[in-house]
Scaffold this motif. Structure first.
Motif, PDB file in Angstrom:
ATOM      1  N   ASN A  20      35.057  33.228  43.537  1.00 51.23           N
ATOM      2  CA  ASN A  20      33.707  33.788  43.699  1.00 51.23           C
ATOM      3  C   ASN A  20      32.635  32.704  43.736  1.00 51.23           C
ATOM      4  OD1 ASN A  20      34.770  36.361  43.651  1.00 51.23           O
ATOM      5  ND2 ASN A  20      34.244  36.763  41.518  1.00 51.23           N
ATOM      6  N   HIS A  35      29.999  36.612  42.406  1.00 46.06           N
ATOM      7  CA  HIS A  35      30.591  37.629  41.541  1.00 46.06           C
ATOM      8  C   HIS A  35      30.218  39.031  42.011  1.00 46.06           C
ATOM      9  CE1 HIS A  35      32.003  34.506  38.988  1.00 46.06           C
ATOM     10  NE2 HIS A  35      30.824  34.175  38.516  1.00 46.06           N
ATOM     11  N   VAL A  39      32.782  42.149  43.418  1.00 45.67           N
ATOM     12  CA  VAL A  39      32.921  43.536  42.973  1.00 45.67           C
ATOM     13  C   VAL A  39      33.153  44.454  44.171  1.00 45.67           C
ATOM     14  CG1 VAL A  39      31.716  45.480  41.881  1.00 45.67           C
ATOM     15  CG2 VAL A  39      31.579  43.201  40.874  1.00 45.67           C
ATOM     16  N   VAL A  42      36.694  44.305  44.984  1.00 46.65           N
ATOM     17  CA  VAL A  42      37.471  45.099  44.026  1.00 46.65           C
ATOM     18  C   VAL A  42      37.530  46.550  44.480  1.00 46.65           C
ATOM     19  CG1 VAL A  42      37.472  46.069  41.685  1.00 46.65           C
ATOM     20  CG2 VAL A  42      37.085  43.628  42.020  1.00 46.65           C
ATOM     21  N   LEU A  59      44.216  43.716  37.838  1.00 46.86           N
ATOM     22  CA  LEU A  59      43.201  42.765  38.272  1.00 46.86           C
ATOM     23  C   LEU A  59      42.796  41.881  37.104  1.00 46.86           C
ATOM     24  CD1 LEU A  59      40.929  45.144  40.395  1.00 46.86           C
ATOM     25  CD2 LEU A  59      42.818  43.706  41.197  1.00 46.86           C
ATOM     26  N   ALA A  61      40.295  40.286  35.512  1.00 46.83           N
ATOM     27  CA  ALA A  61      38.839  40.418  35.582  1.00 46.83           C
ATOM     28  C   ALA A  61      38.103  39.356  34.776  1.00 46.83           C
ATOM     29  CB  ALA A  61      38.423  41.807  35.099  1.00 46.83           C
ATOM     30  N   PHE A  62      38.638  39.027  33.588  1.00 43.95           N
ATOM     31  CA  PHE A  62      37.924  38.087  32.706  1.00 43.95           C
ATOM     32  C   PHE A  62      38.956  37.502  31.757  1.00 43.95           C
ATOM     33  CE2 PHE A  62      35.200  36.675  29.250  1.00 43.95           C
ATOM     34  CZ  PHE A  62      34.061  36.225  29.895  1.00 43.95           C
ATOM     35  N   LEU A  77      28.686  38.188  34.323  1.00 43.04           N
ATOM     36  CA  LEU A  77      30.020  38.761  34.505  1.00 43.04           C
ATOM     37  C   LEU A  77      30.201  40.020  33.669  1.00 43.04           C
ATOM     38  CD1 LEU A  77      32.194  35.512  34.558  1.00 43.04           C
ATOM     39  CD2 LEU A  77      32.028  37.196  36.393  1.00 43.04           C
ATOM     40  N   LEU A  81      30.798  43.930  34.923  1.00 44.20           N
ATOM     41  CA  LEU A  81      31.880  44.793  34.446  1.00 44.20           C
ATOM     42  C   LEU A  81      31.323  46.123  33.967  1.00 44.20           C
ATOM     43  CD1 LEU A  81      34.883  45.213  33.606  1.00 44.20           C
ATOM     44  CD2 LEU A  81      34.232  44.295  31.368  1.00 44.20           C
ATOM     45  N   ILE A 133      43.021  46.631  34.022  1.00 46.16           N
ATOM     46  CA  ILE A 133      41.975  45.612  33.988  1.00 46.16           C
ATOM     47  C   ILE A 133      42.312  44.619  32.890  1.00 46.16           C
ATOM     48  CG2 ILE A 133      39.521  45.165  33.643  1.00 46.16           C
ATOM     49  CD1 ILE A 133      38.968  48.009  34.628  1.00 46.16           C
ATOM     50  N   PHE A 135      41.063  42.051  30.685  1.00 44.53           N
ATOM     51  CA  PHE A 135      39.745  41.613  30.210  1.00 44.53           C
ATOM     52  C   PHE A 135      39.915  40.893  28.872  1.00 44.53           C
ATOM     53  CE2 PHE A 135      35.894  42.138  27.703  1.00 44.53           C
ATOM     54  CZ  PHE A 135      34.964  41.577  28.558  1.00 44.53           C
ATOM     55  N   TRP A 213      37.962  35.200  46.915  1.00 41.20           N
ATOM     56  CA  TRP A 213      38.058  36.617  46.579  1.00 41.20           C
ATOM     57  C   TRP A 213      37.018  37.485  47.286  1.00 41.20           C
ATOM     58  CZ3 TRP A 213      41.119  40.252  45.524  1.00 41.20           C
ATOM     59  CH2 TRP A 213      40.630  41.490  45.080  1.00 41.20           C
TER      60      TRP A 213
END
Length: 247
Positions: A20, A35, A39, A42, A59, A61-62, A77, A81, A133, A135, A213
């Protein structure tokens, strides 16, 4: 590219959504714009997975290492989310998508934690695509937490050390009940797992894409799946063709 090209649709696809910041930098934009564009990718990826019958989509994600990024970027970020869940949760629920979150929840801010719990509880009974997700997730941390859980049971006399098996370890991971990924895709040209699903990836196929991405599209996803369908997965044994011919 037509969806009908696929003979083999993987049950579980996991994606490391990378690039990103570099996407934004290449366009003279702030990293936050990368970022935000990510999304959108996504959303399209989730739609595509549901359309073609993938049962599990994970995914990244973080990561647990992402907290080391500049505070402003971390804040953005987390805000993205929260916005994604608040904006998309109702639609995902209507599409019969189940959300499951993996990663360490200890120490998370209450607003983030409550939102993750709400997403899981709202969609718990859904039976189509499961959107996993990752995370605040790091695979080494996940394995360490699983080992600590087993050690406590041994210490308390509920479990014998000699009874610990790969299956038992698997049952203590965040992904318990989720099949291992058939395919792991990473964007941005990097070719490493970066502490993602290390245990679960034992027999996964890997596809590394040069695109960042935010540029990940339905066509790129379908192209990766076409490559996956051409792979000969042996899981340490013989391929079906070799077994049949004795070669």
């Amino acid at each position: 590219m037509s969806d009908s090209l696929f003979v083999t649709v993987p049950e579980h696809v996991a994606i490391i959504m990378d690039g990103n910041g570099r996407w934004a930098k290449g366009r003279g934009l702030p990293r936050t714009m990368g970022h935000r564009k990510g999304v959108e990718a996504v959303r399209e990826t989730v739609r595509t997975a549901g359309d073609i019958g993938i049962k599990y989509l994970t995914l990244f994600a973080f990561s647990s290492e992402n907290w080391r990024r500049p505070e402003a970027e971390v804040t953005d970020l987390l805000g993205l989310l929260k916005a994604f869940i608040r904006r998309d949760l109702a639609e995902l629920h209507r599409q019969n998508v189940r959300i499951r979150v993996i990663g360490d929840r200890q120490g998370l801010r209450s607003d983030i934690l409550n939102l993750l719990i709400e997403a899981e509880e709202t969609t718990r009974s859904n039976t189509a695509l499961t959107l996993v997700i990752a995370f605040n997730y790091g695979s080494r941390d996940e394995i360490a937490r699983a080992a600590a859980s087993l050690a406590k049971d041994v210490e308390a006399g509920r479990l014998r050390a000699q009874d610990i098996s790969p299956e038992l370890i698997n049952s203590r991971l965040d992904t318990a009940g989720i099949p291992d990924p058939d395919l792991i895709i990473r964007t941005s040209g990097e070719e490493r797992l970066s502490n993602f699903l290390l245990w679960q990836a034992a027999y996964s196929e890997f596809i590394f894409l040069p695109e960042y991405w935010p540029d990940f599209s339905r066509d790129l996803f379908l192209s990766a799946l076409e490559k996956y369908a051409s792979r000969d997965r042996r899981f340490g044994g013989l391929s079906a063709k070799a077994a049949a011919t004795g070669s």
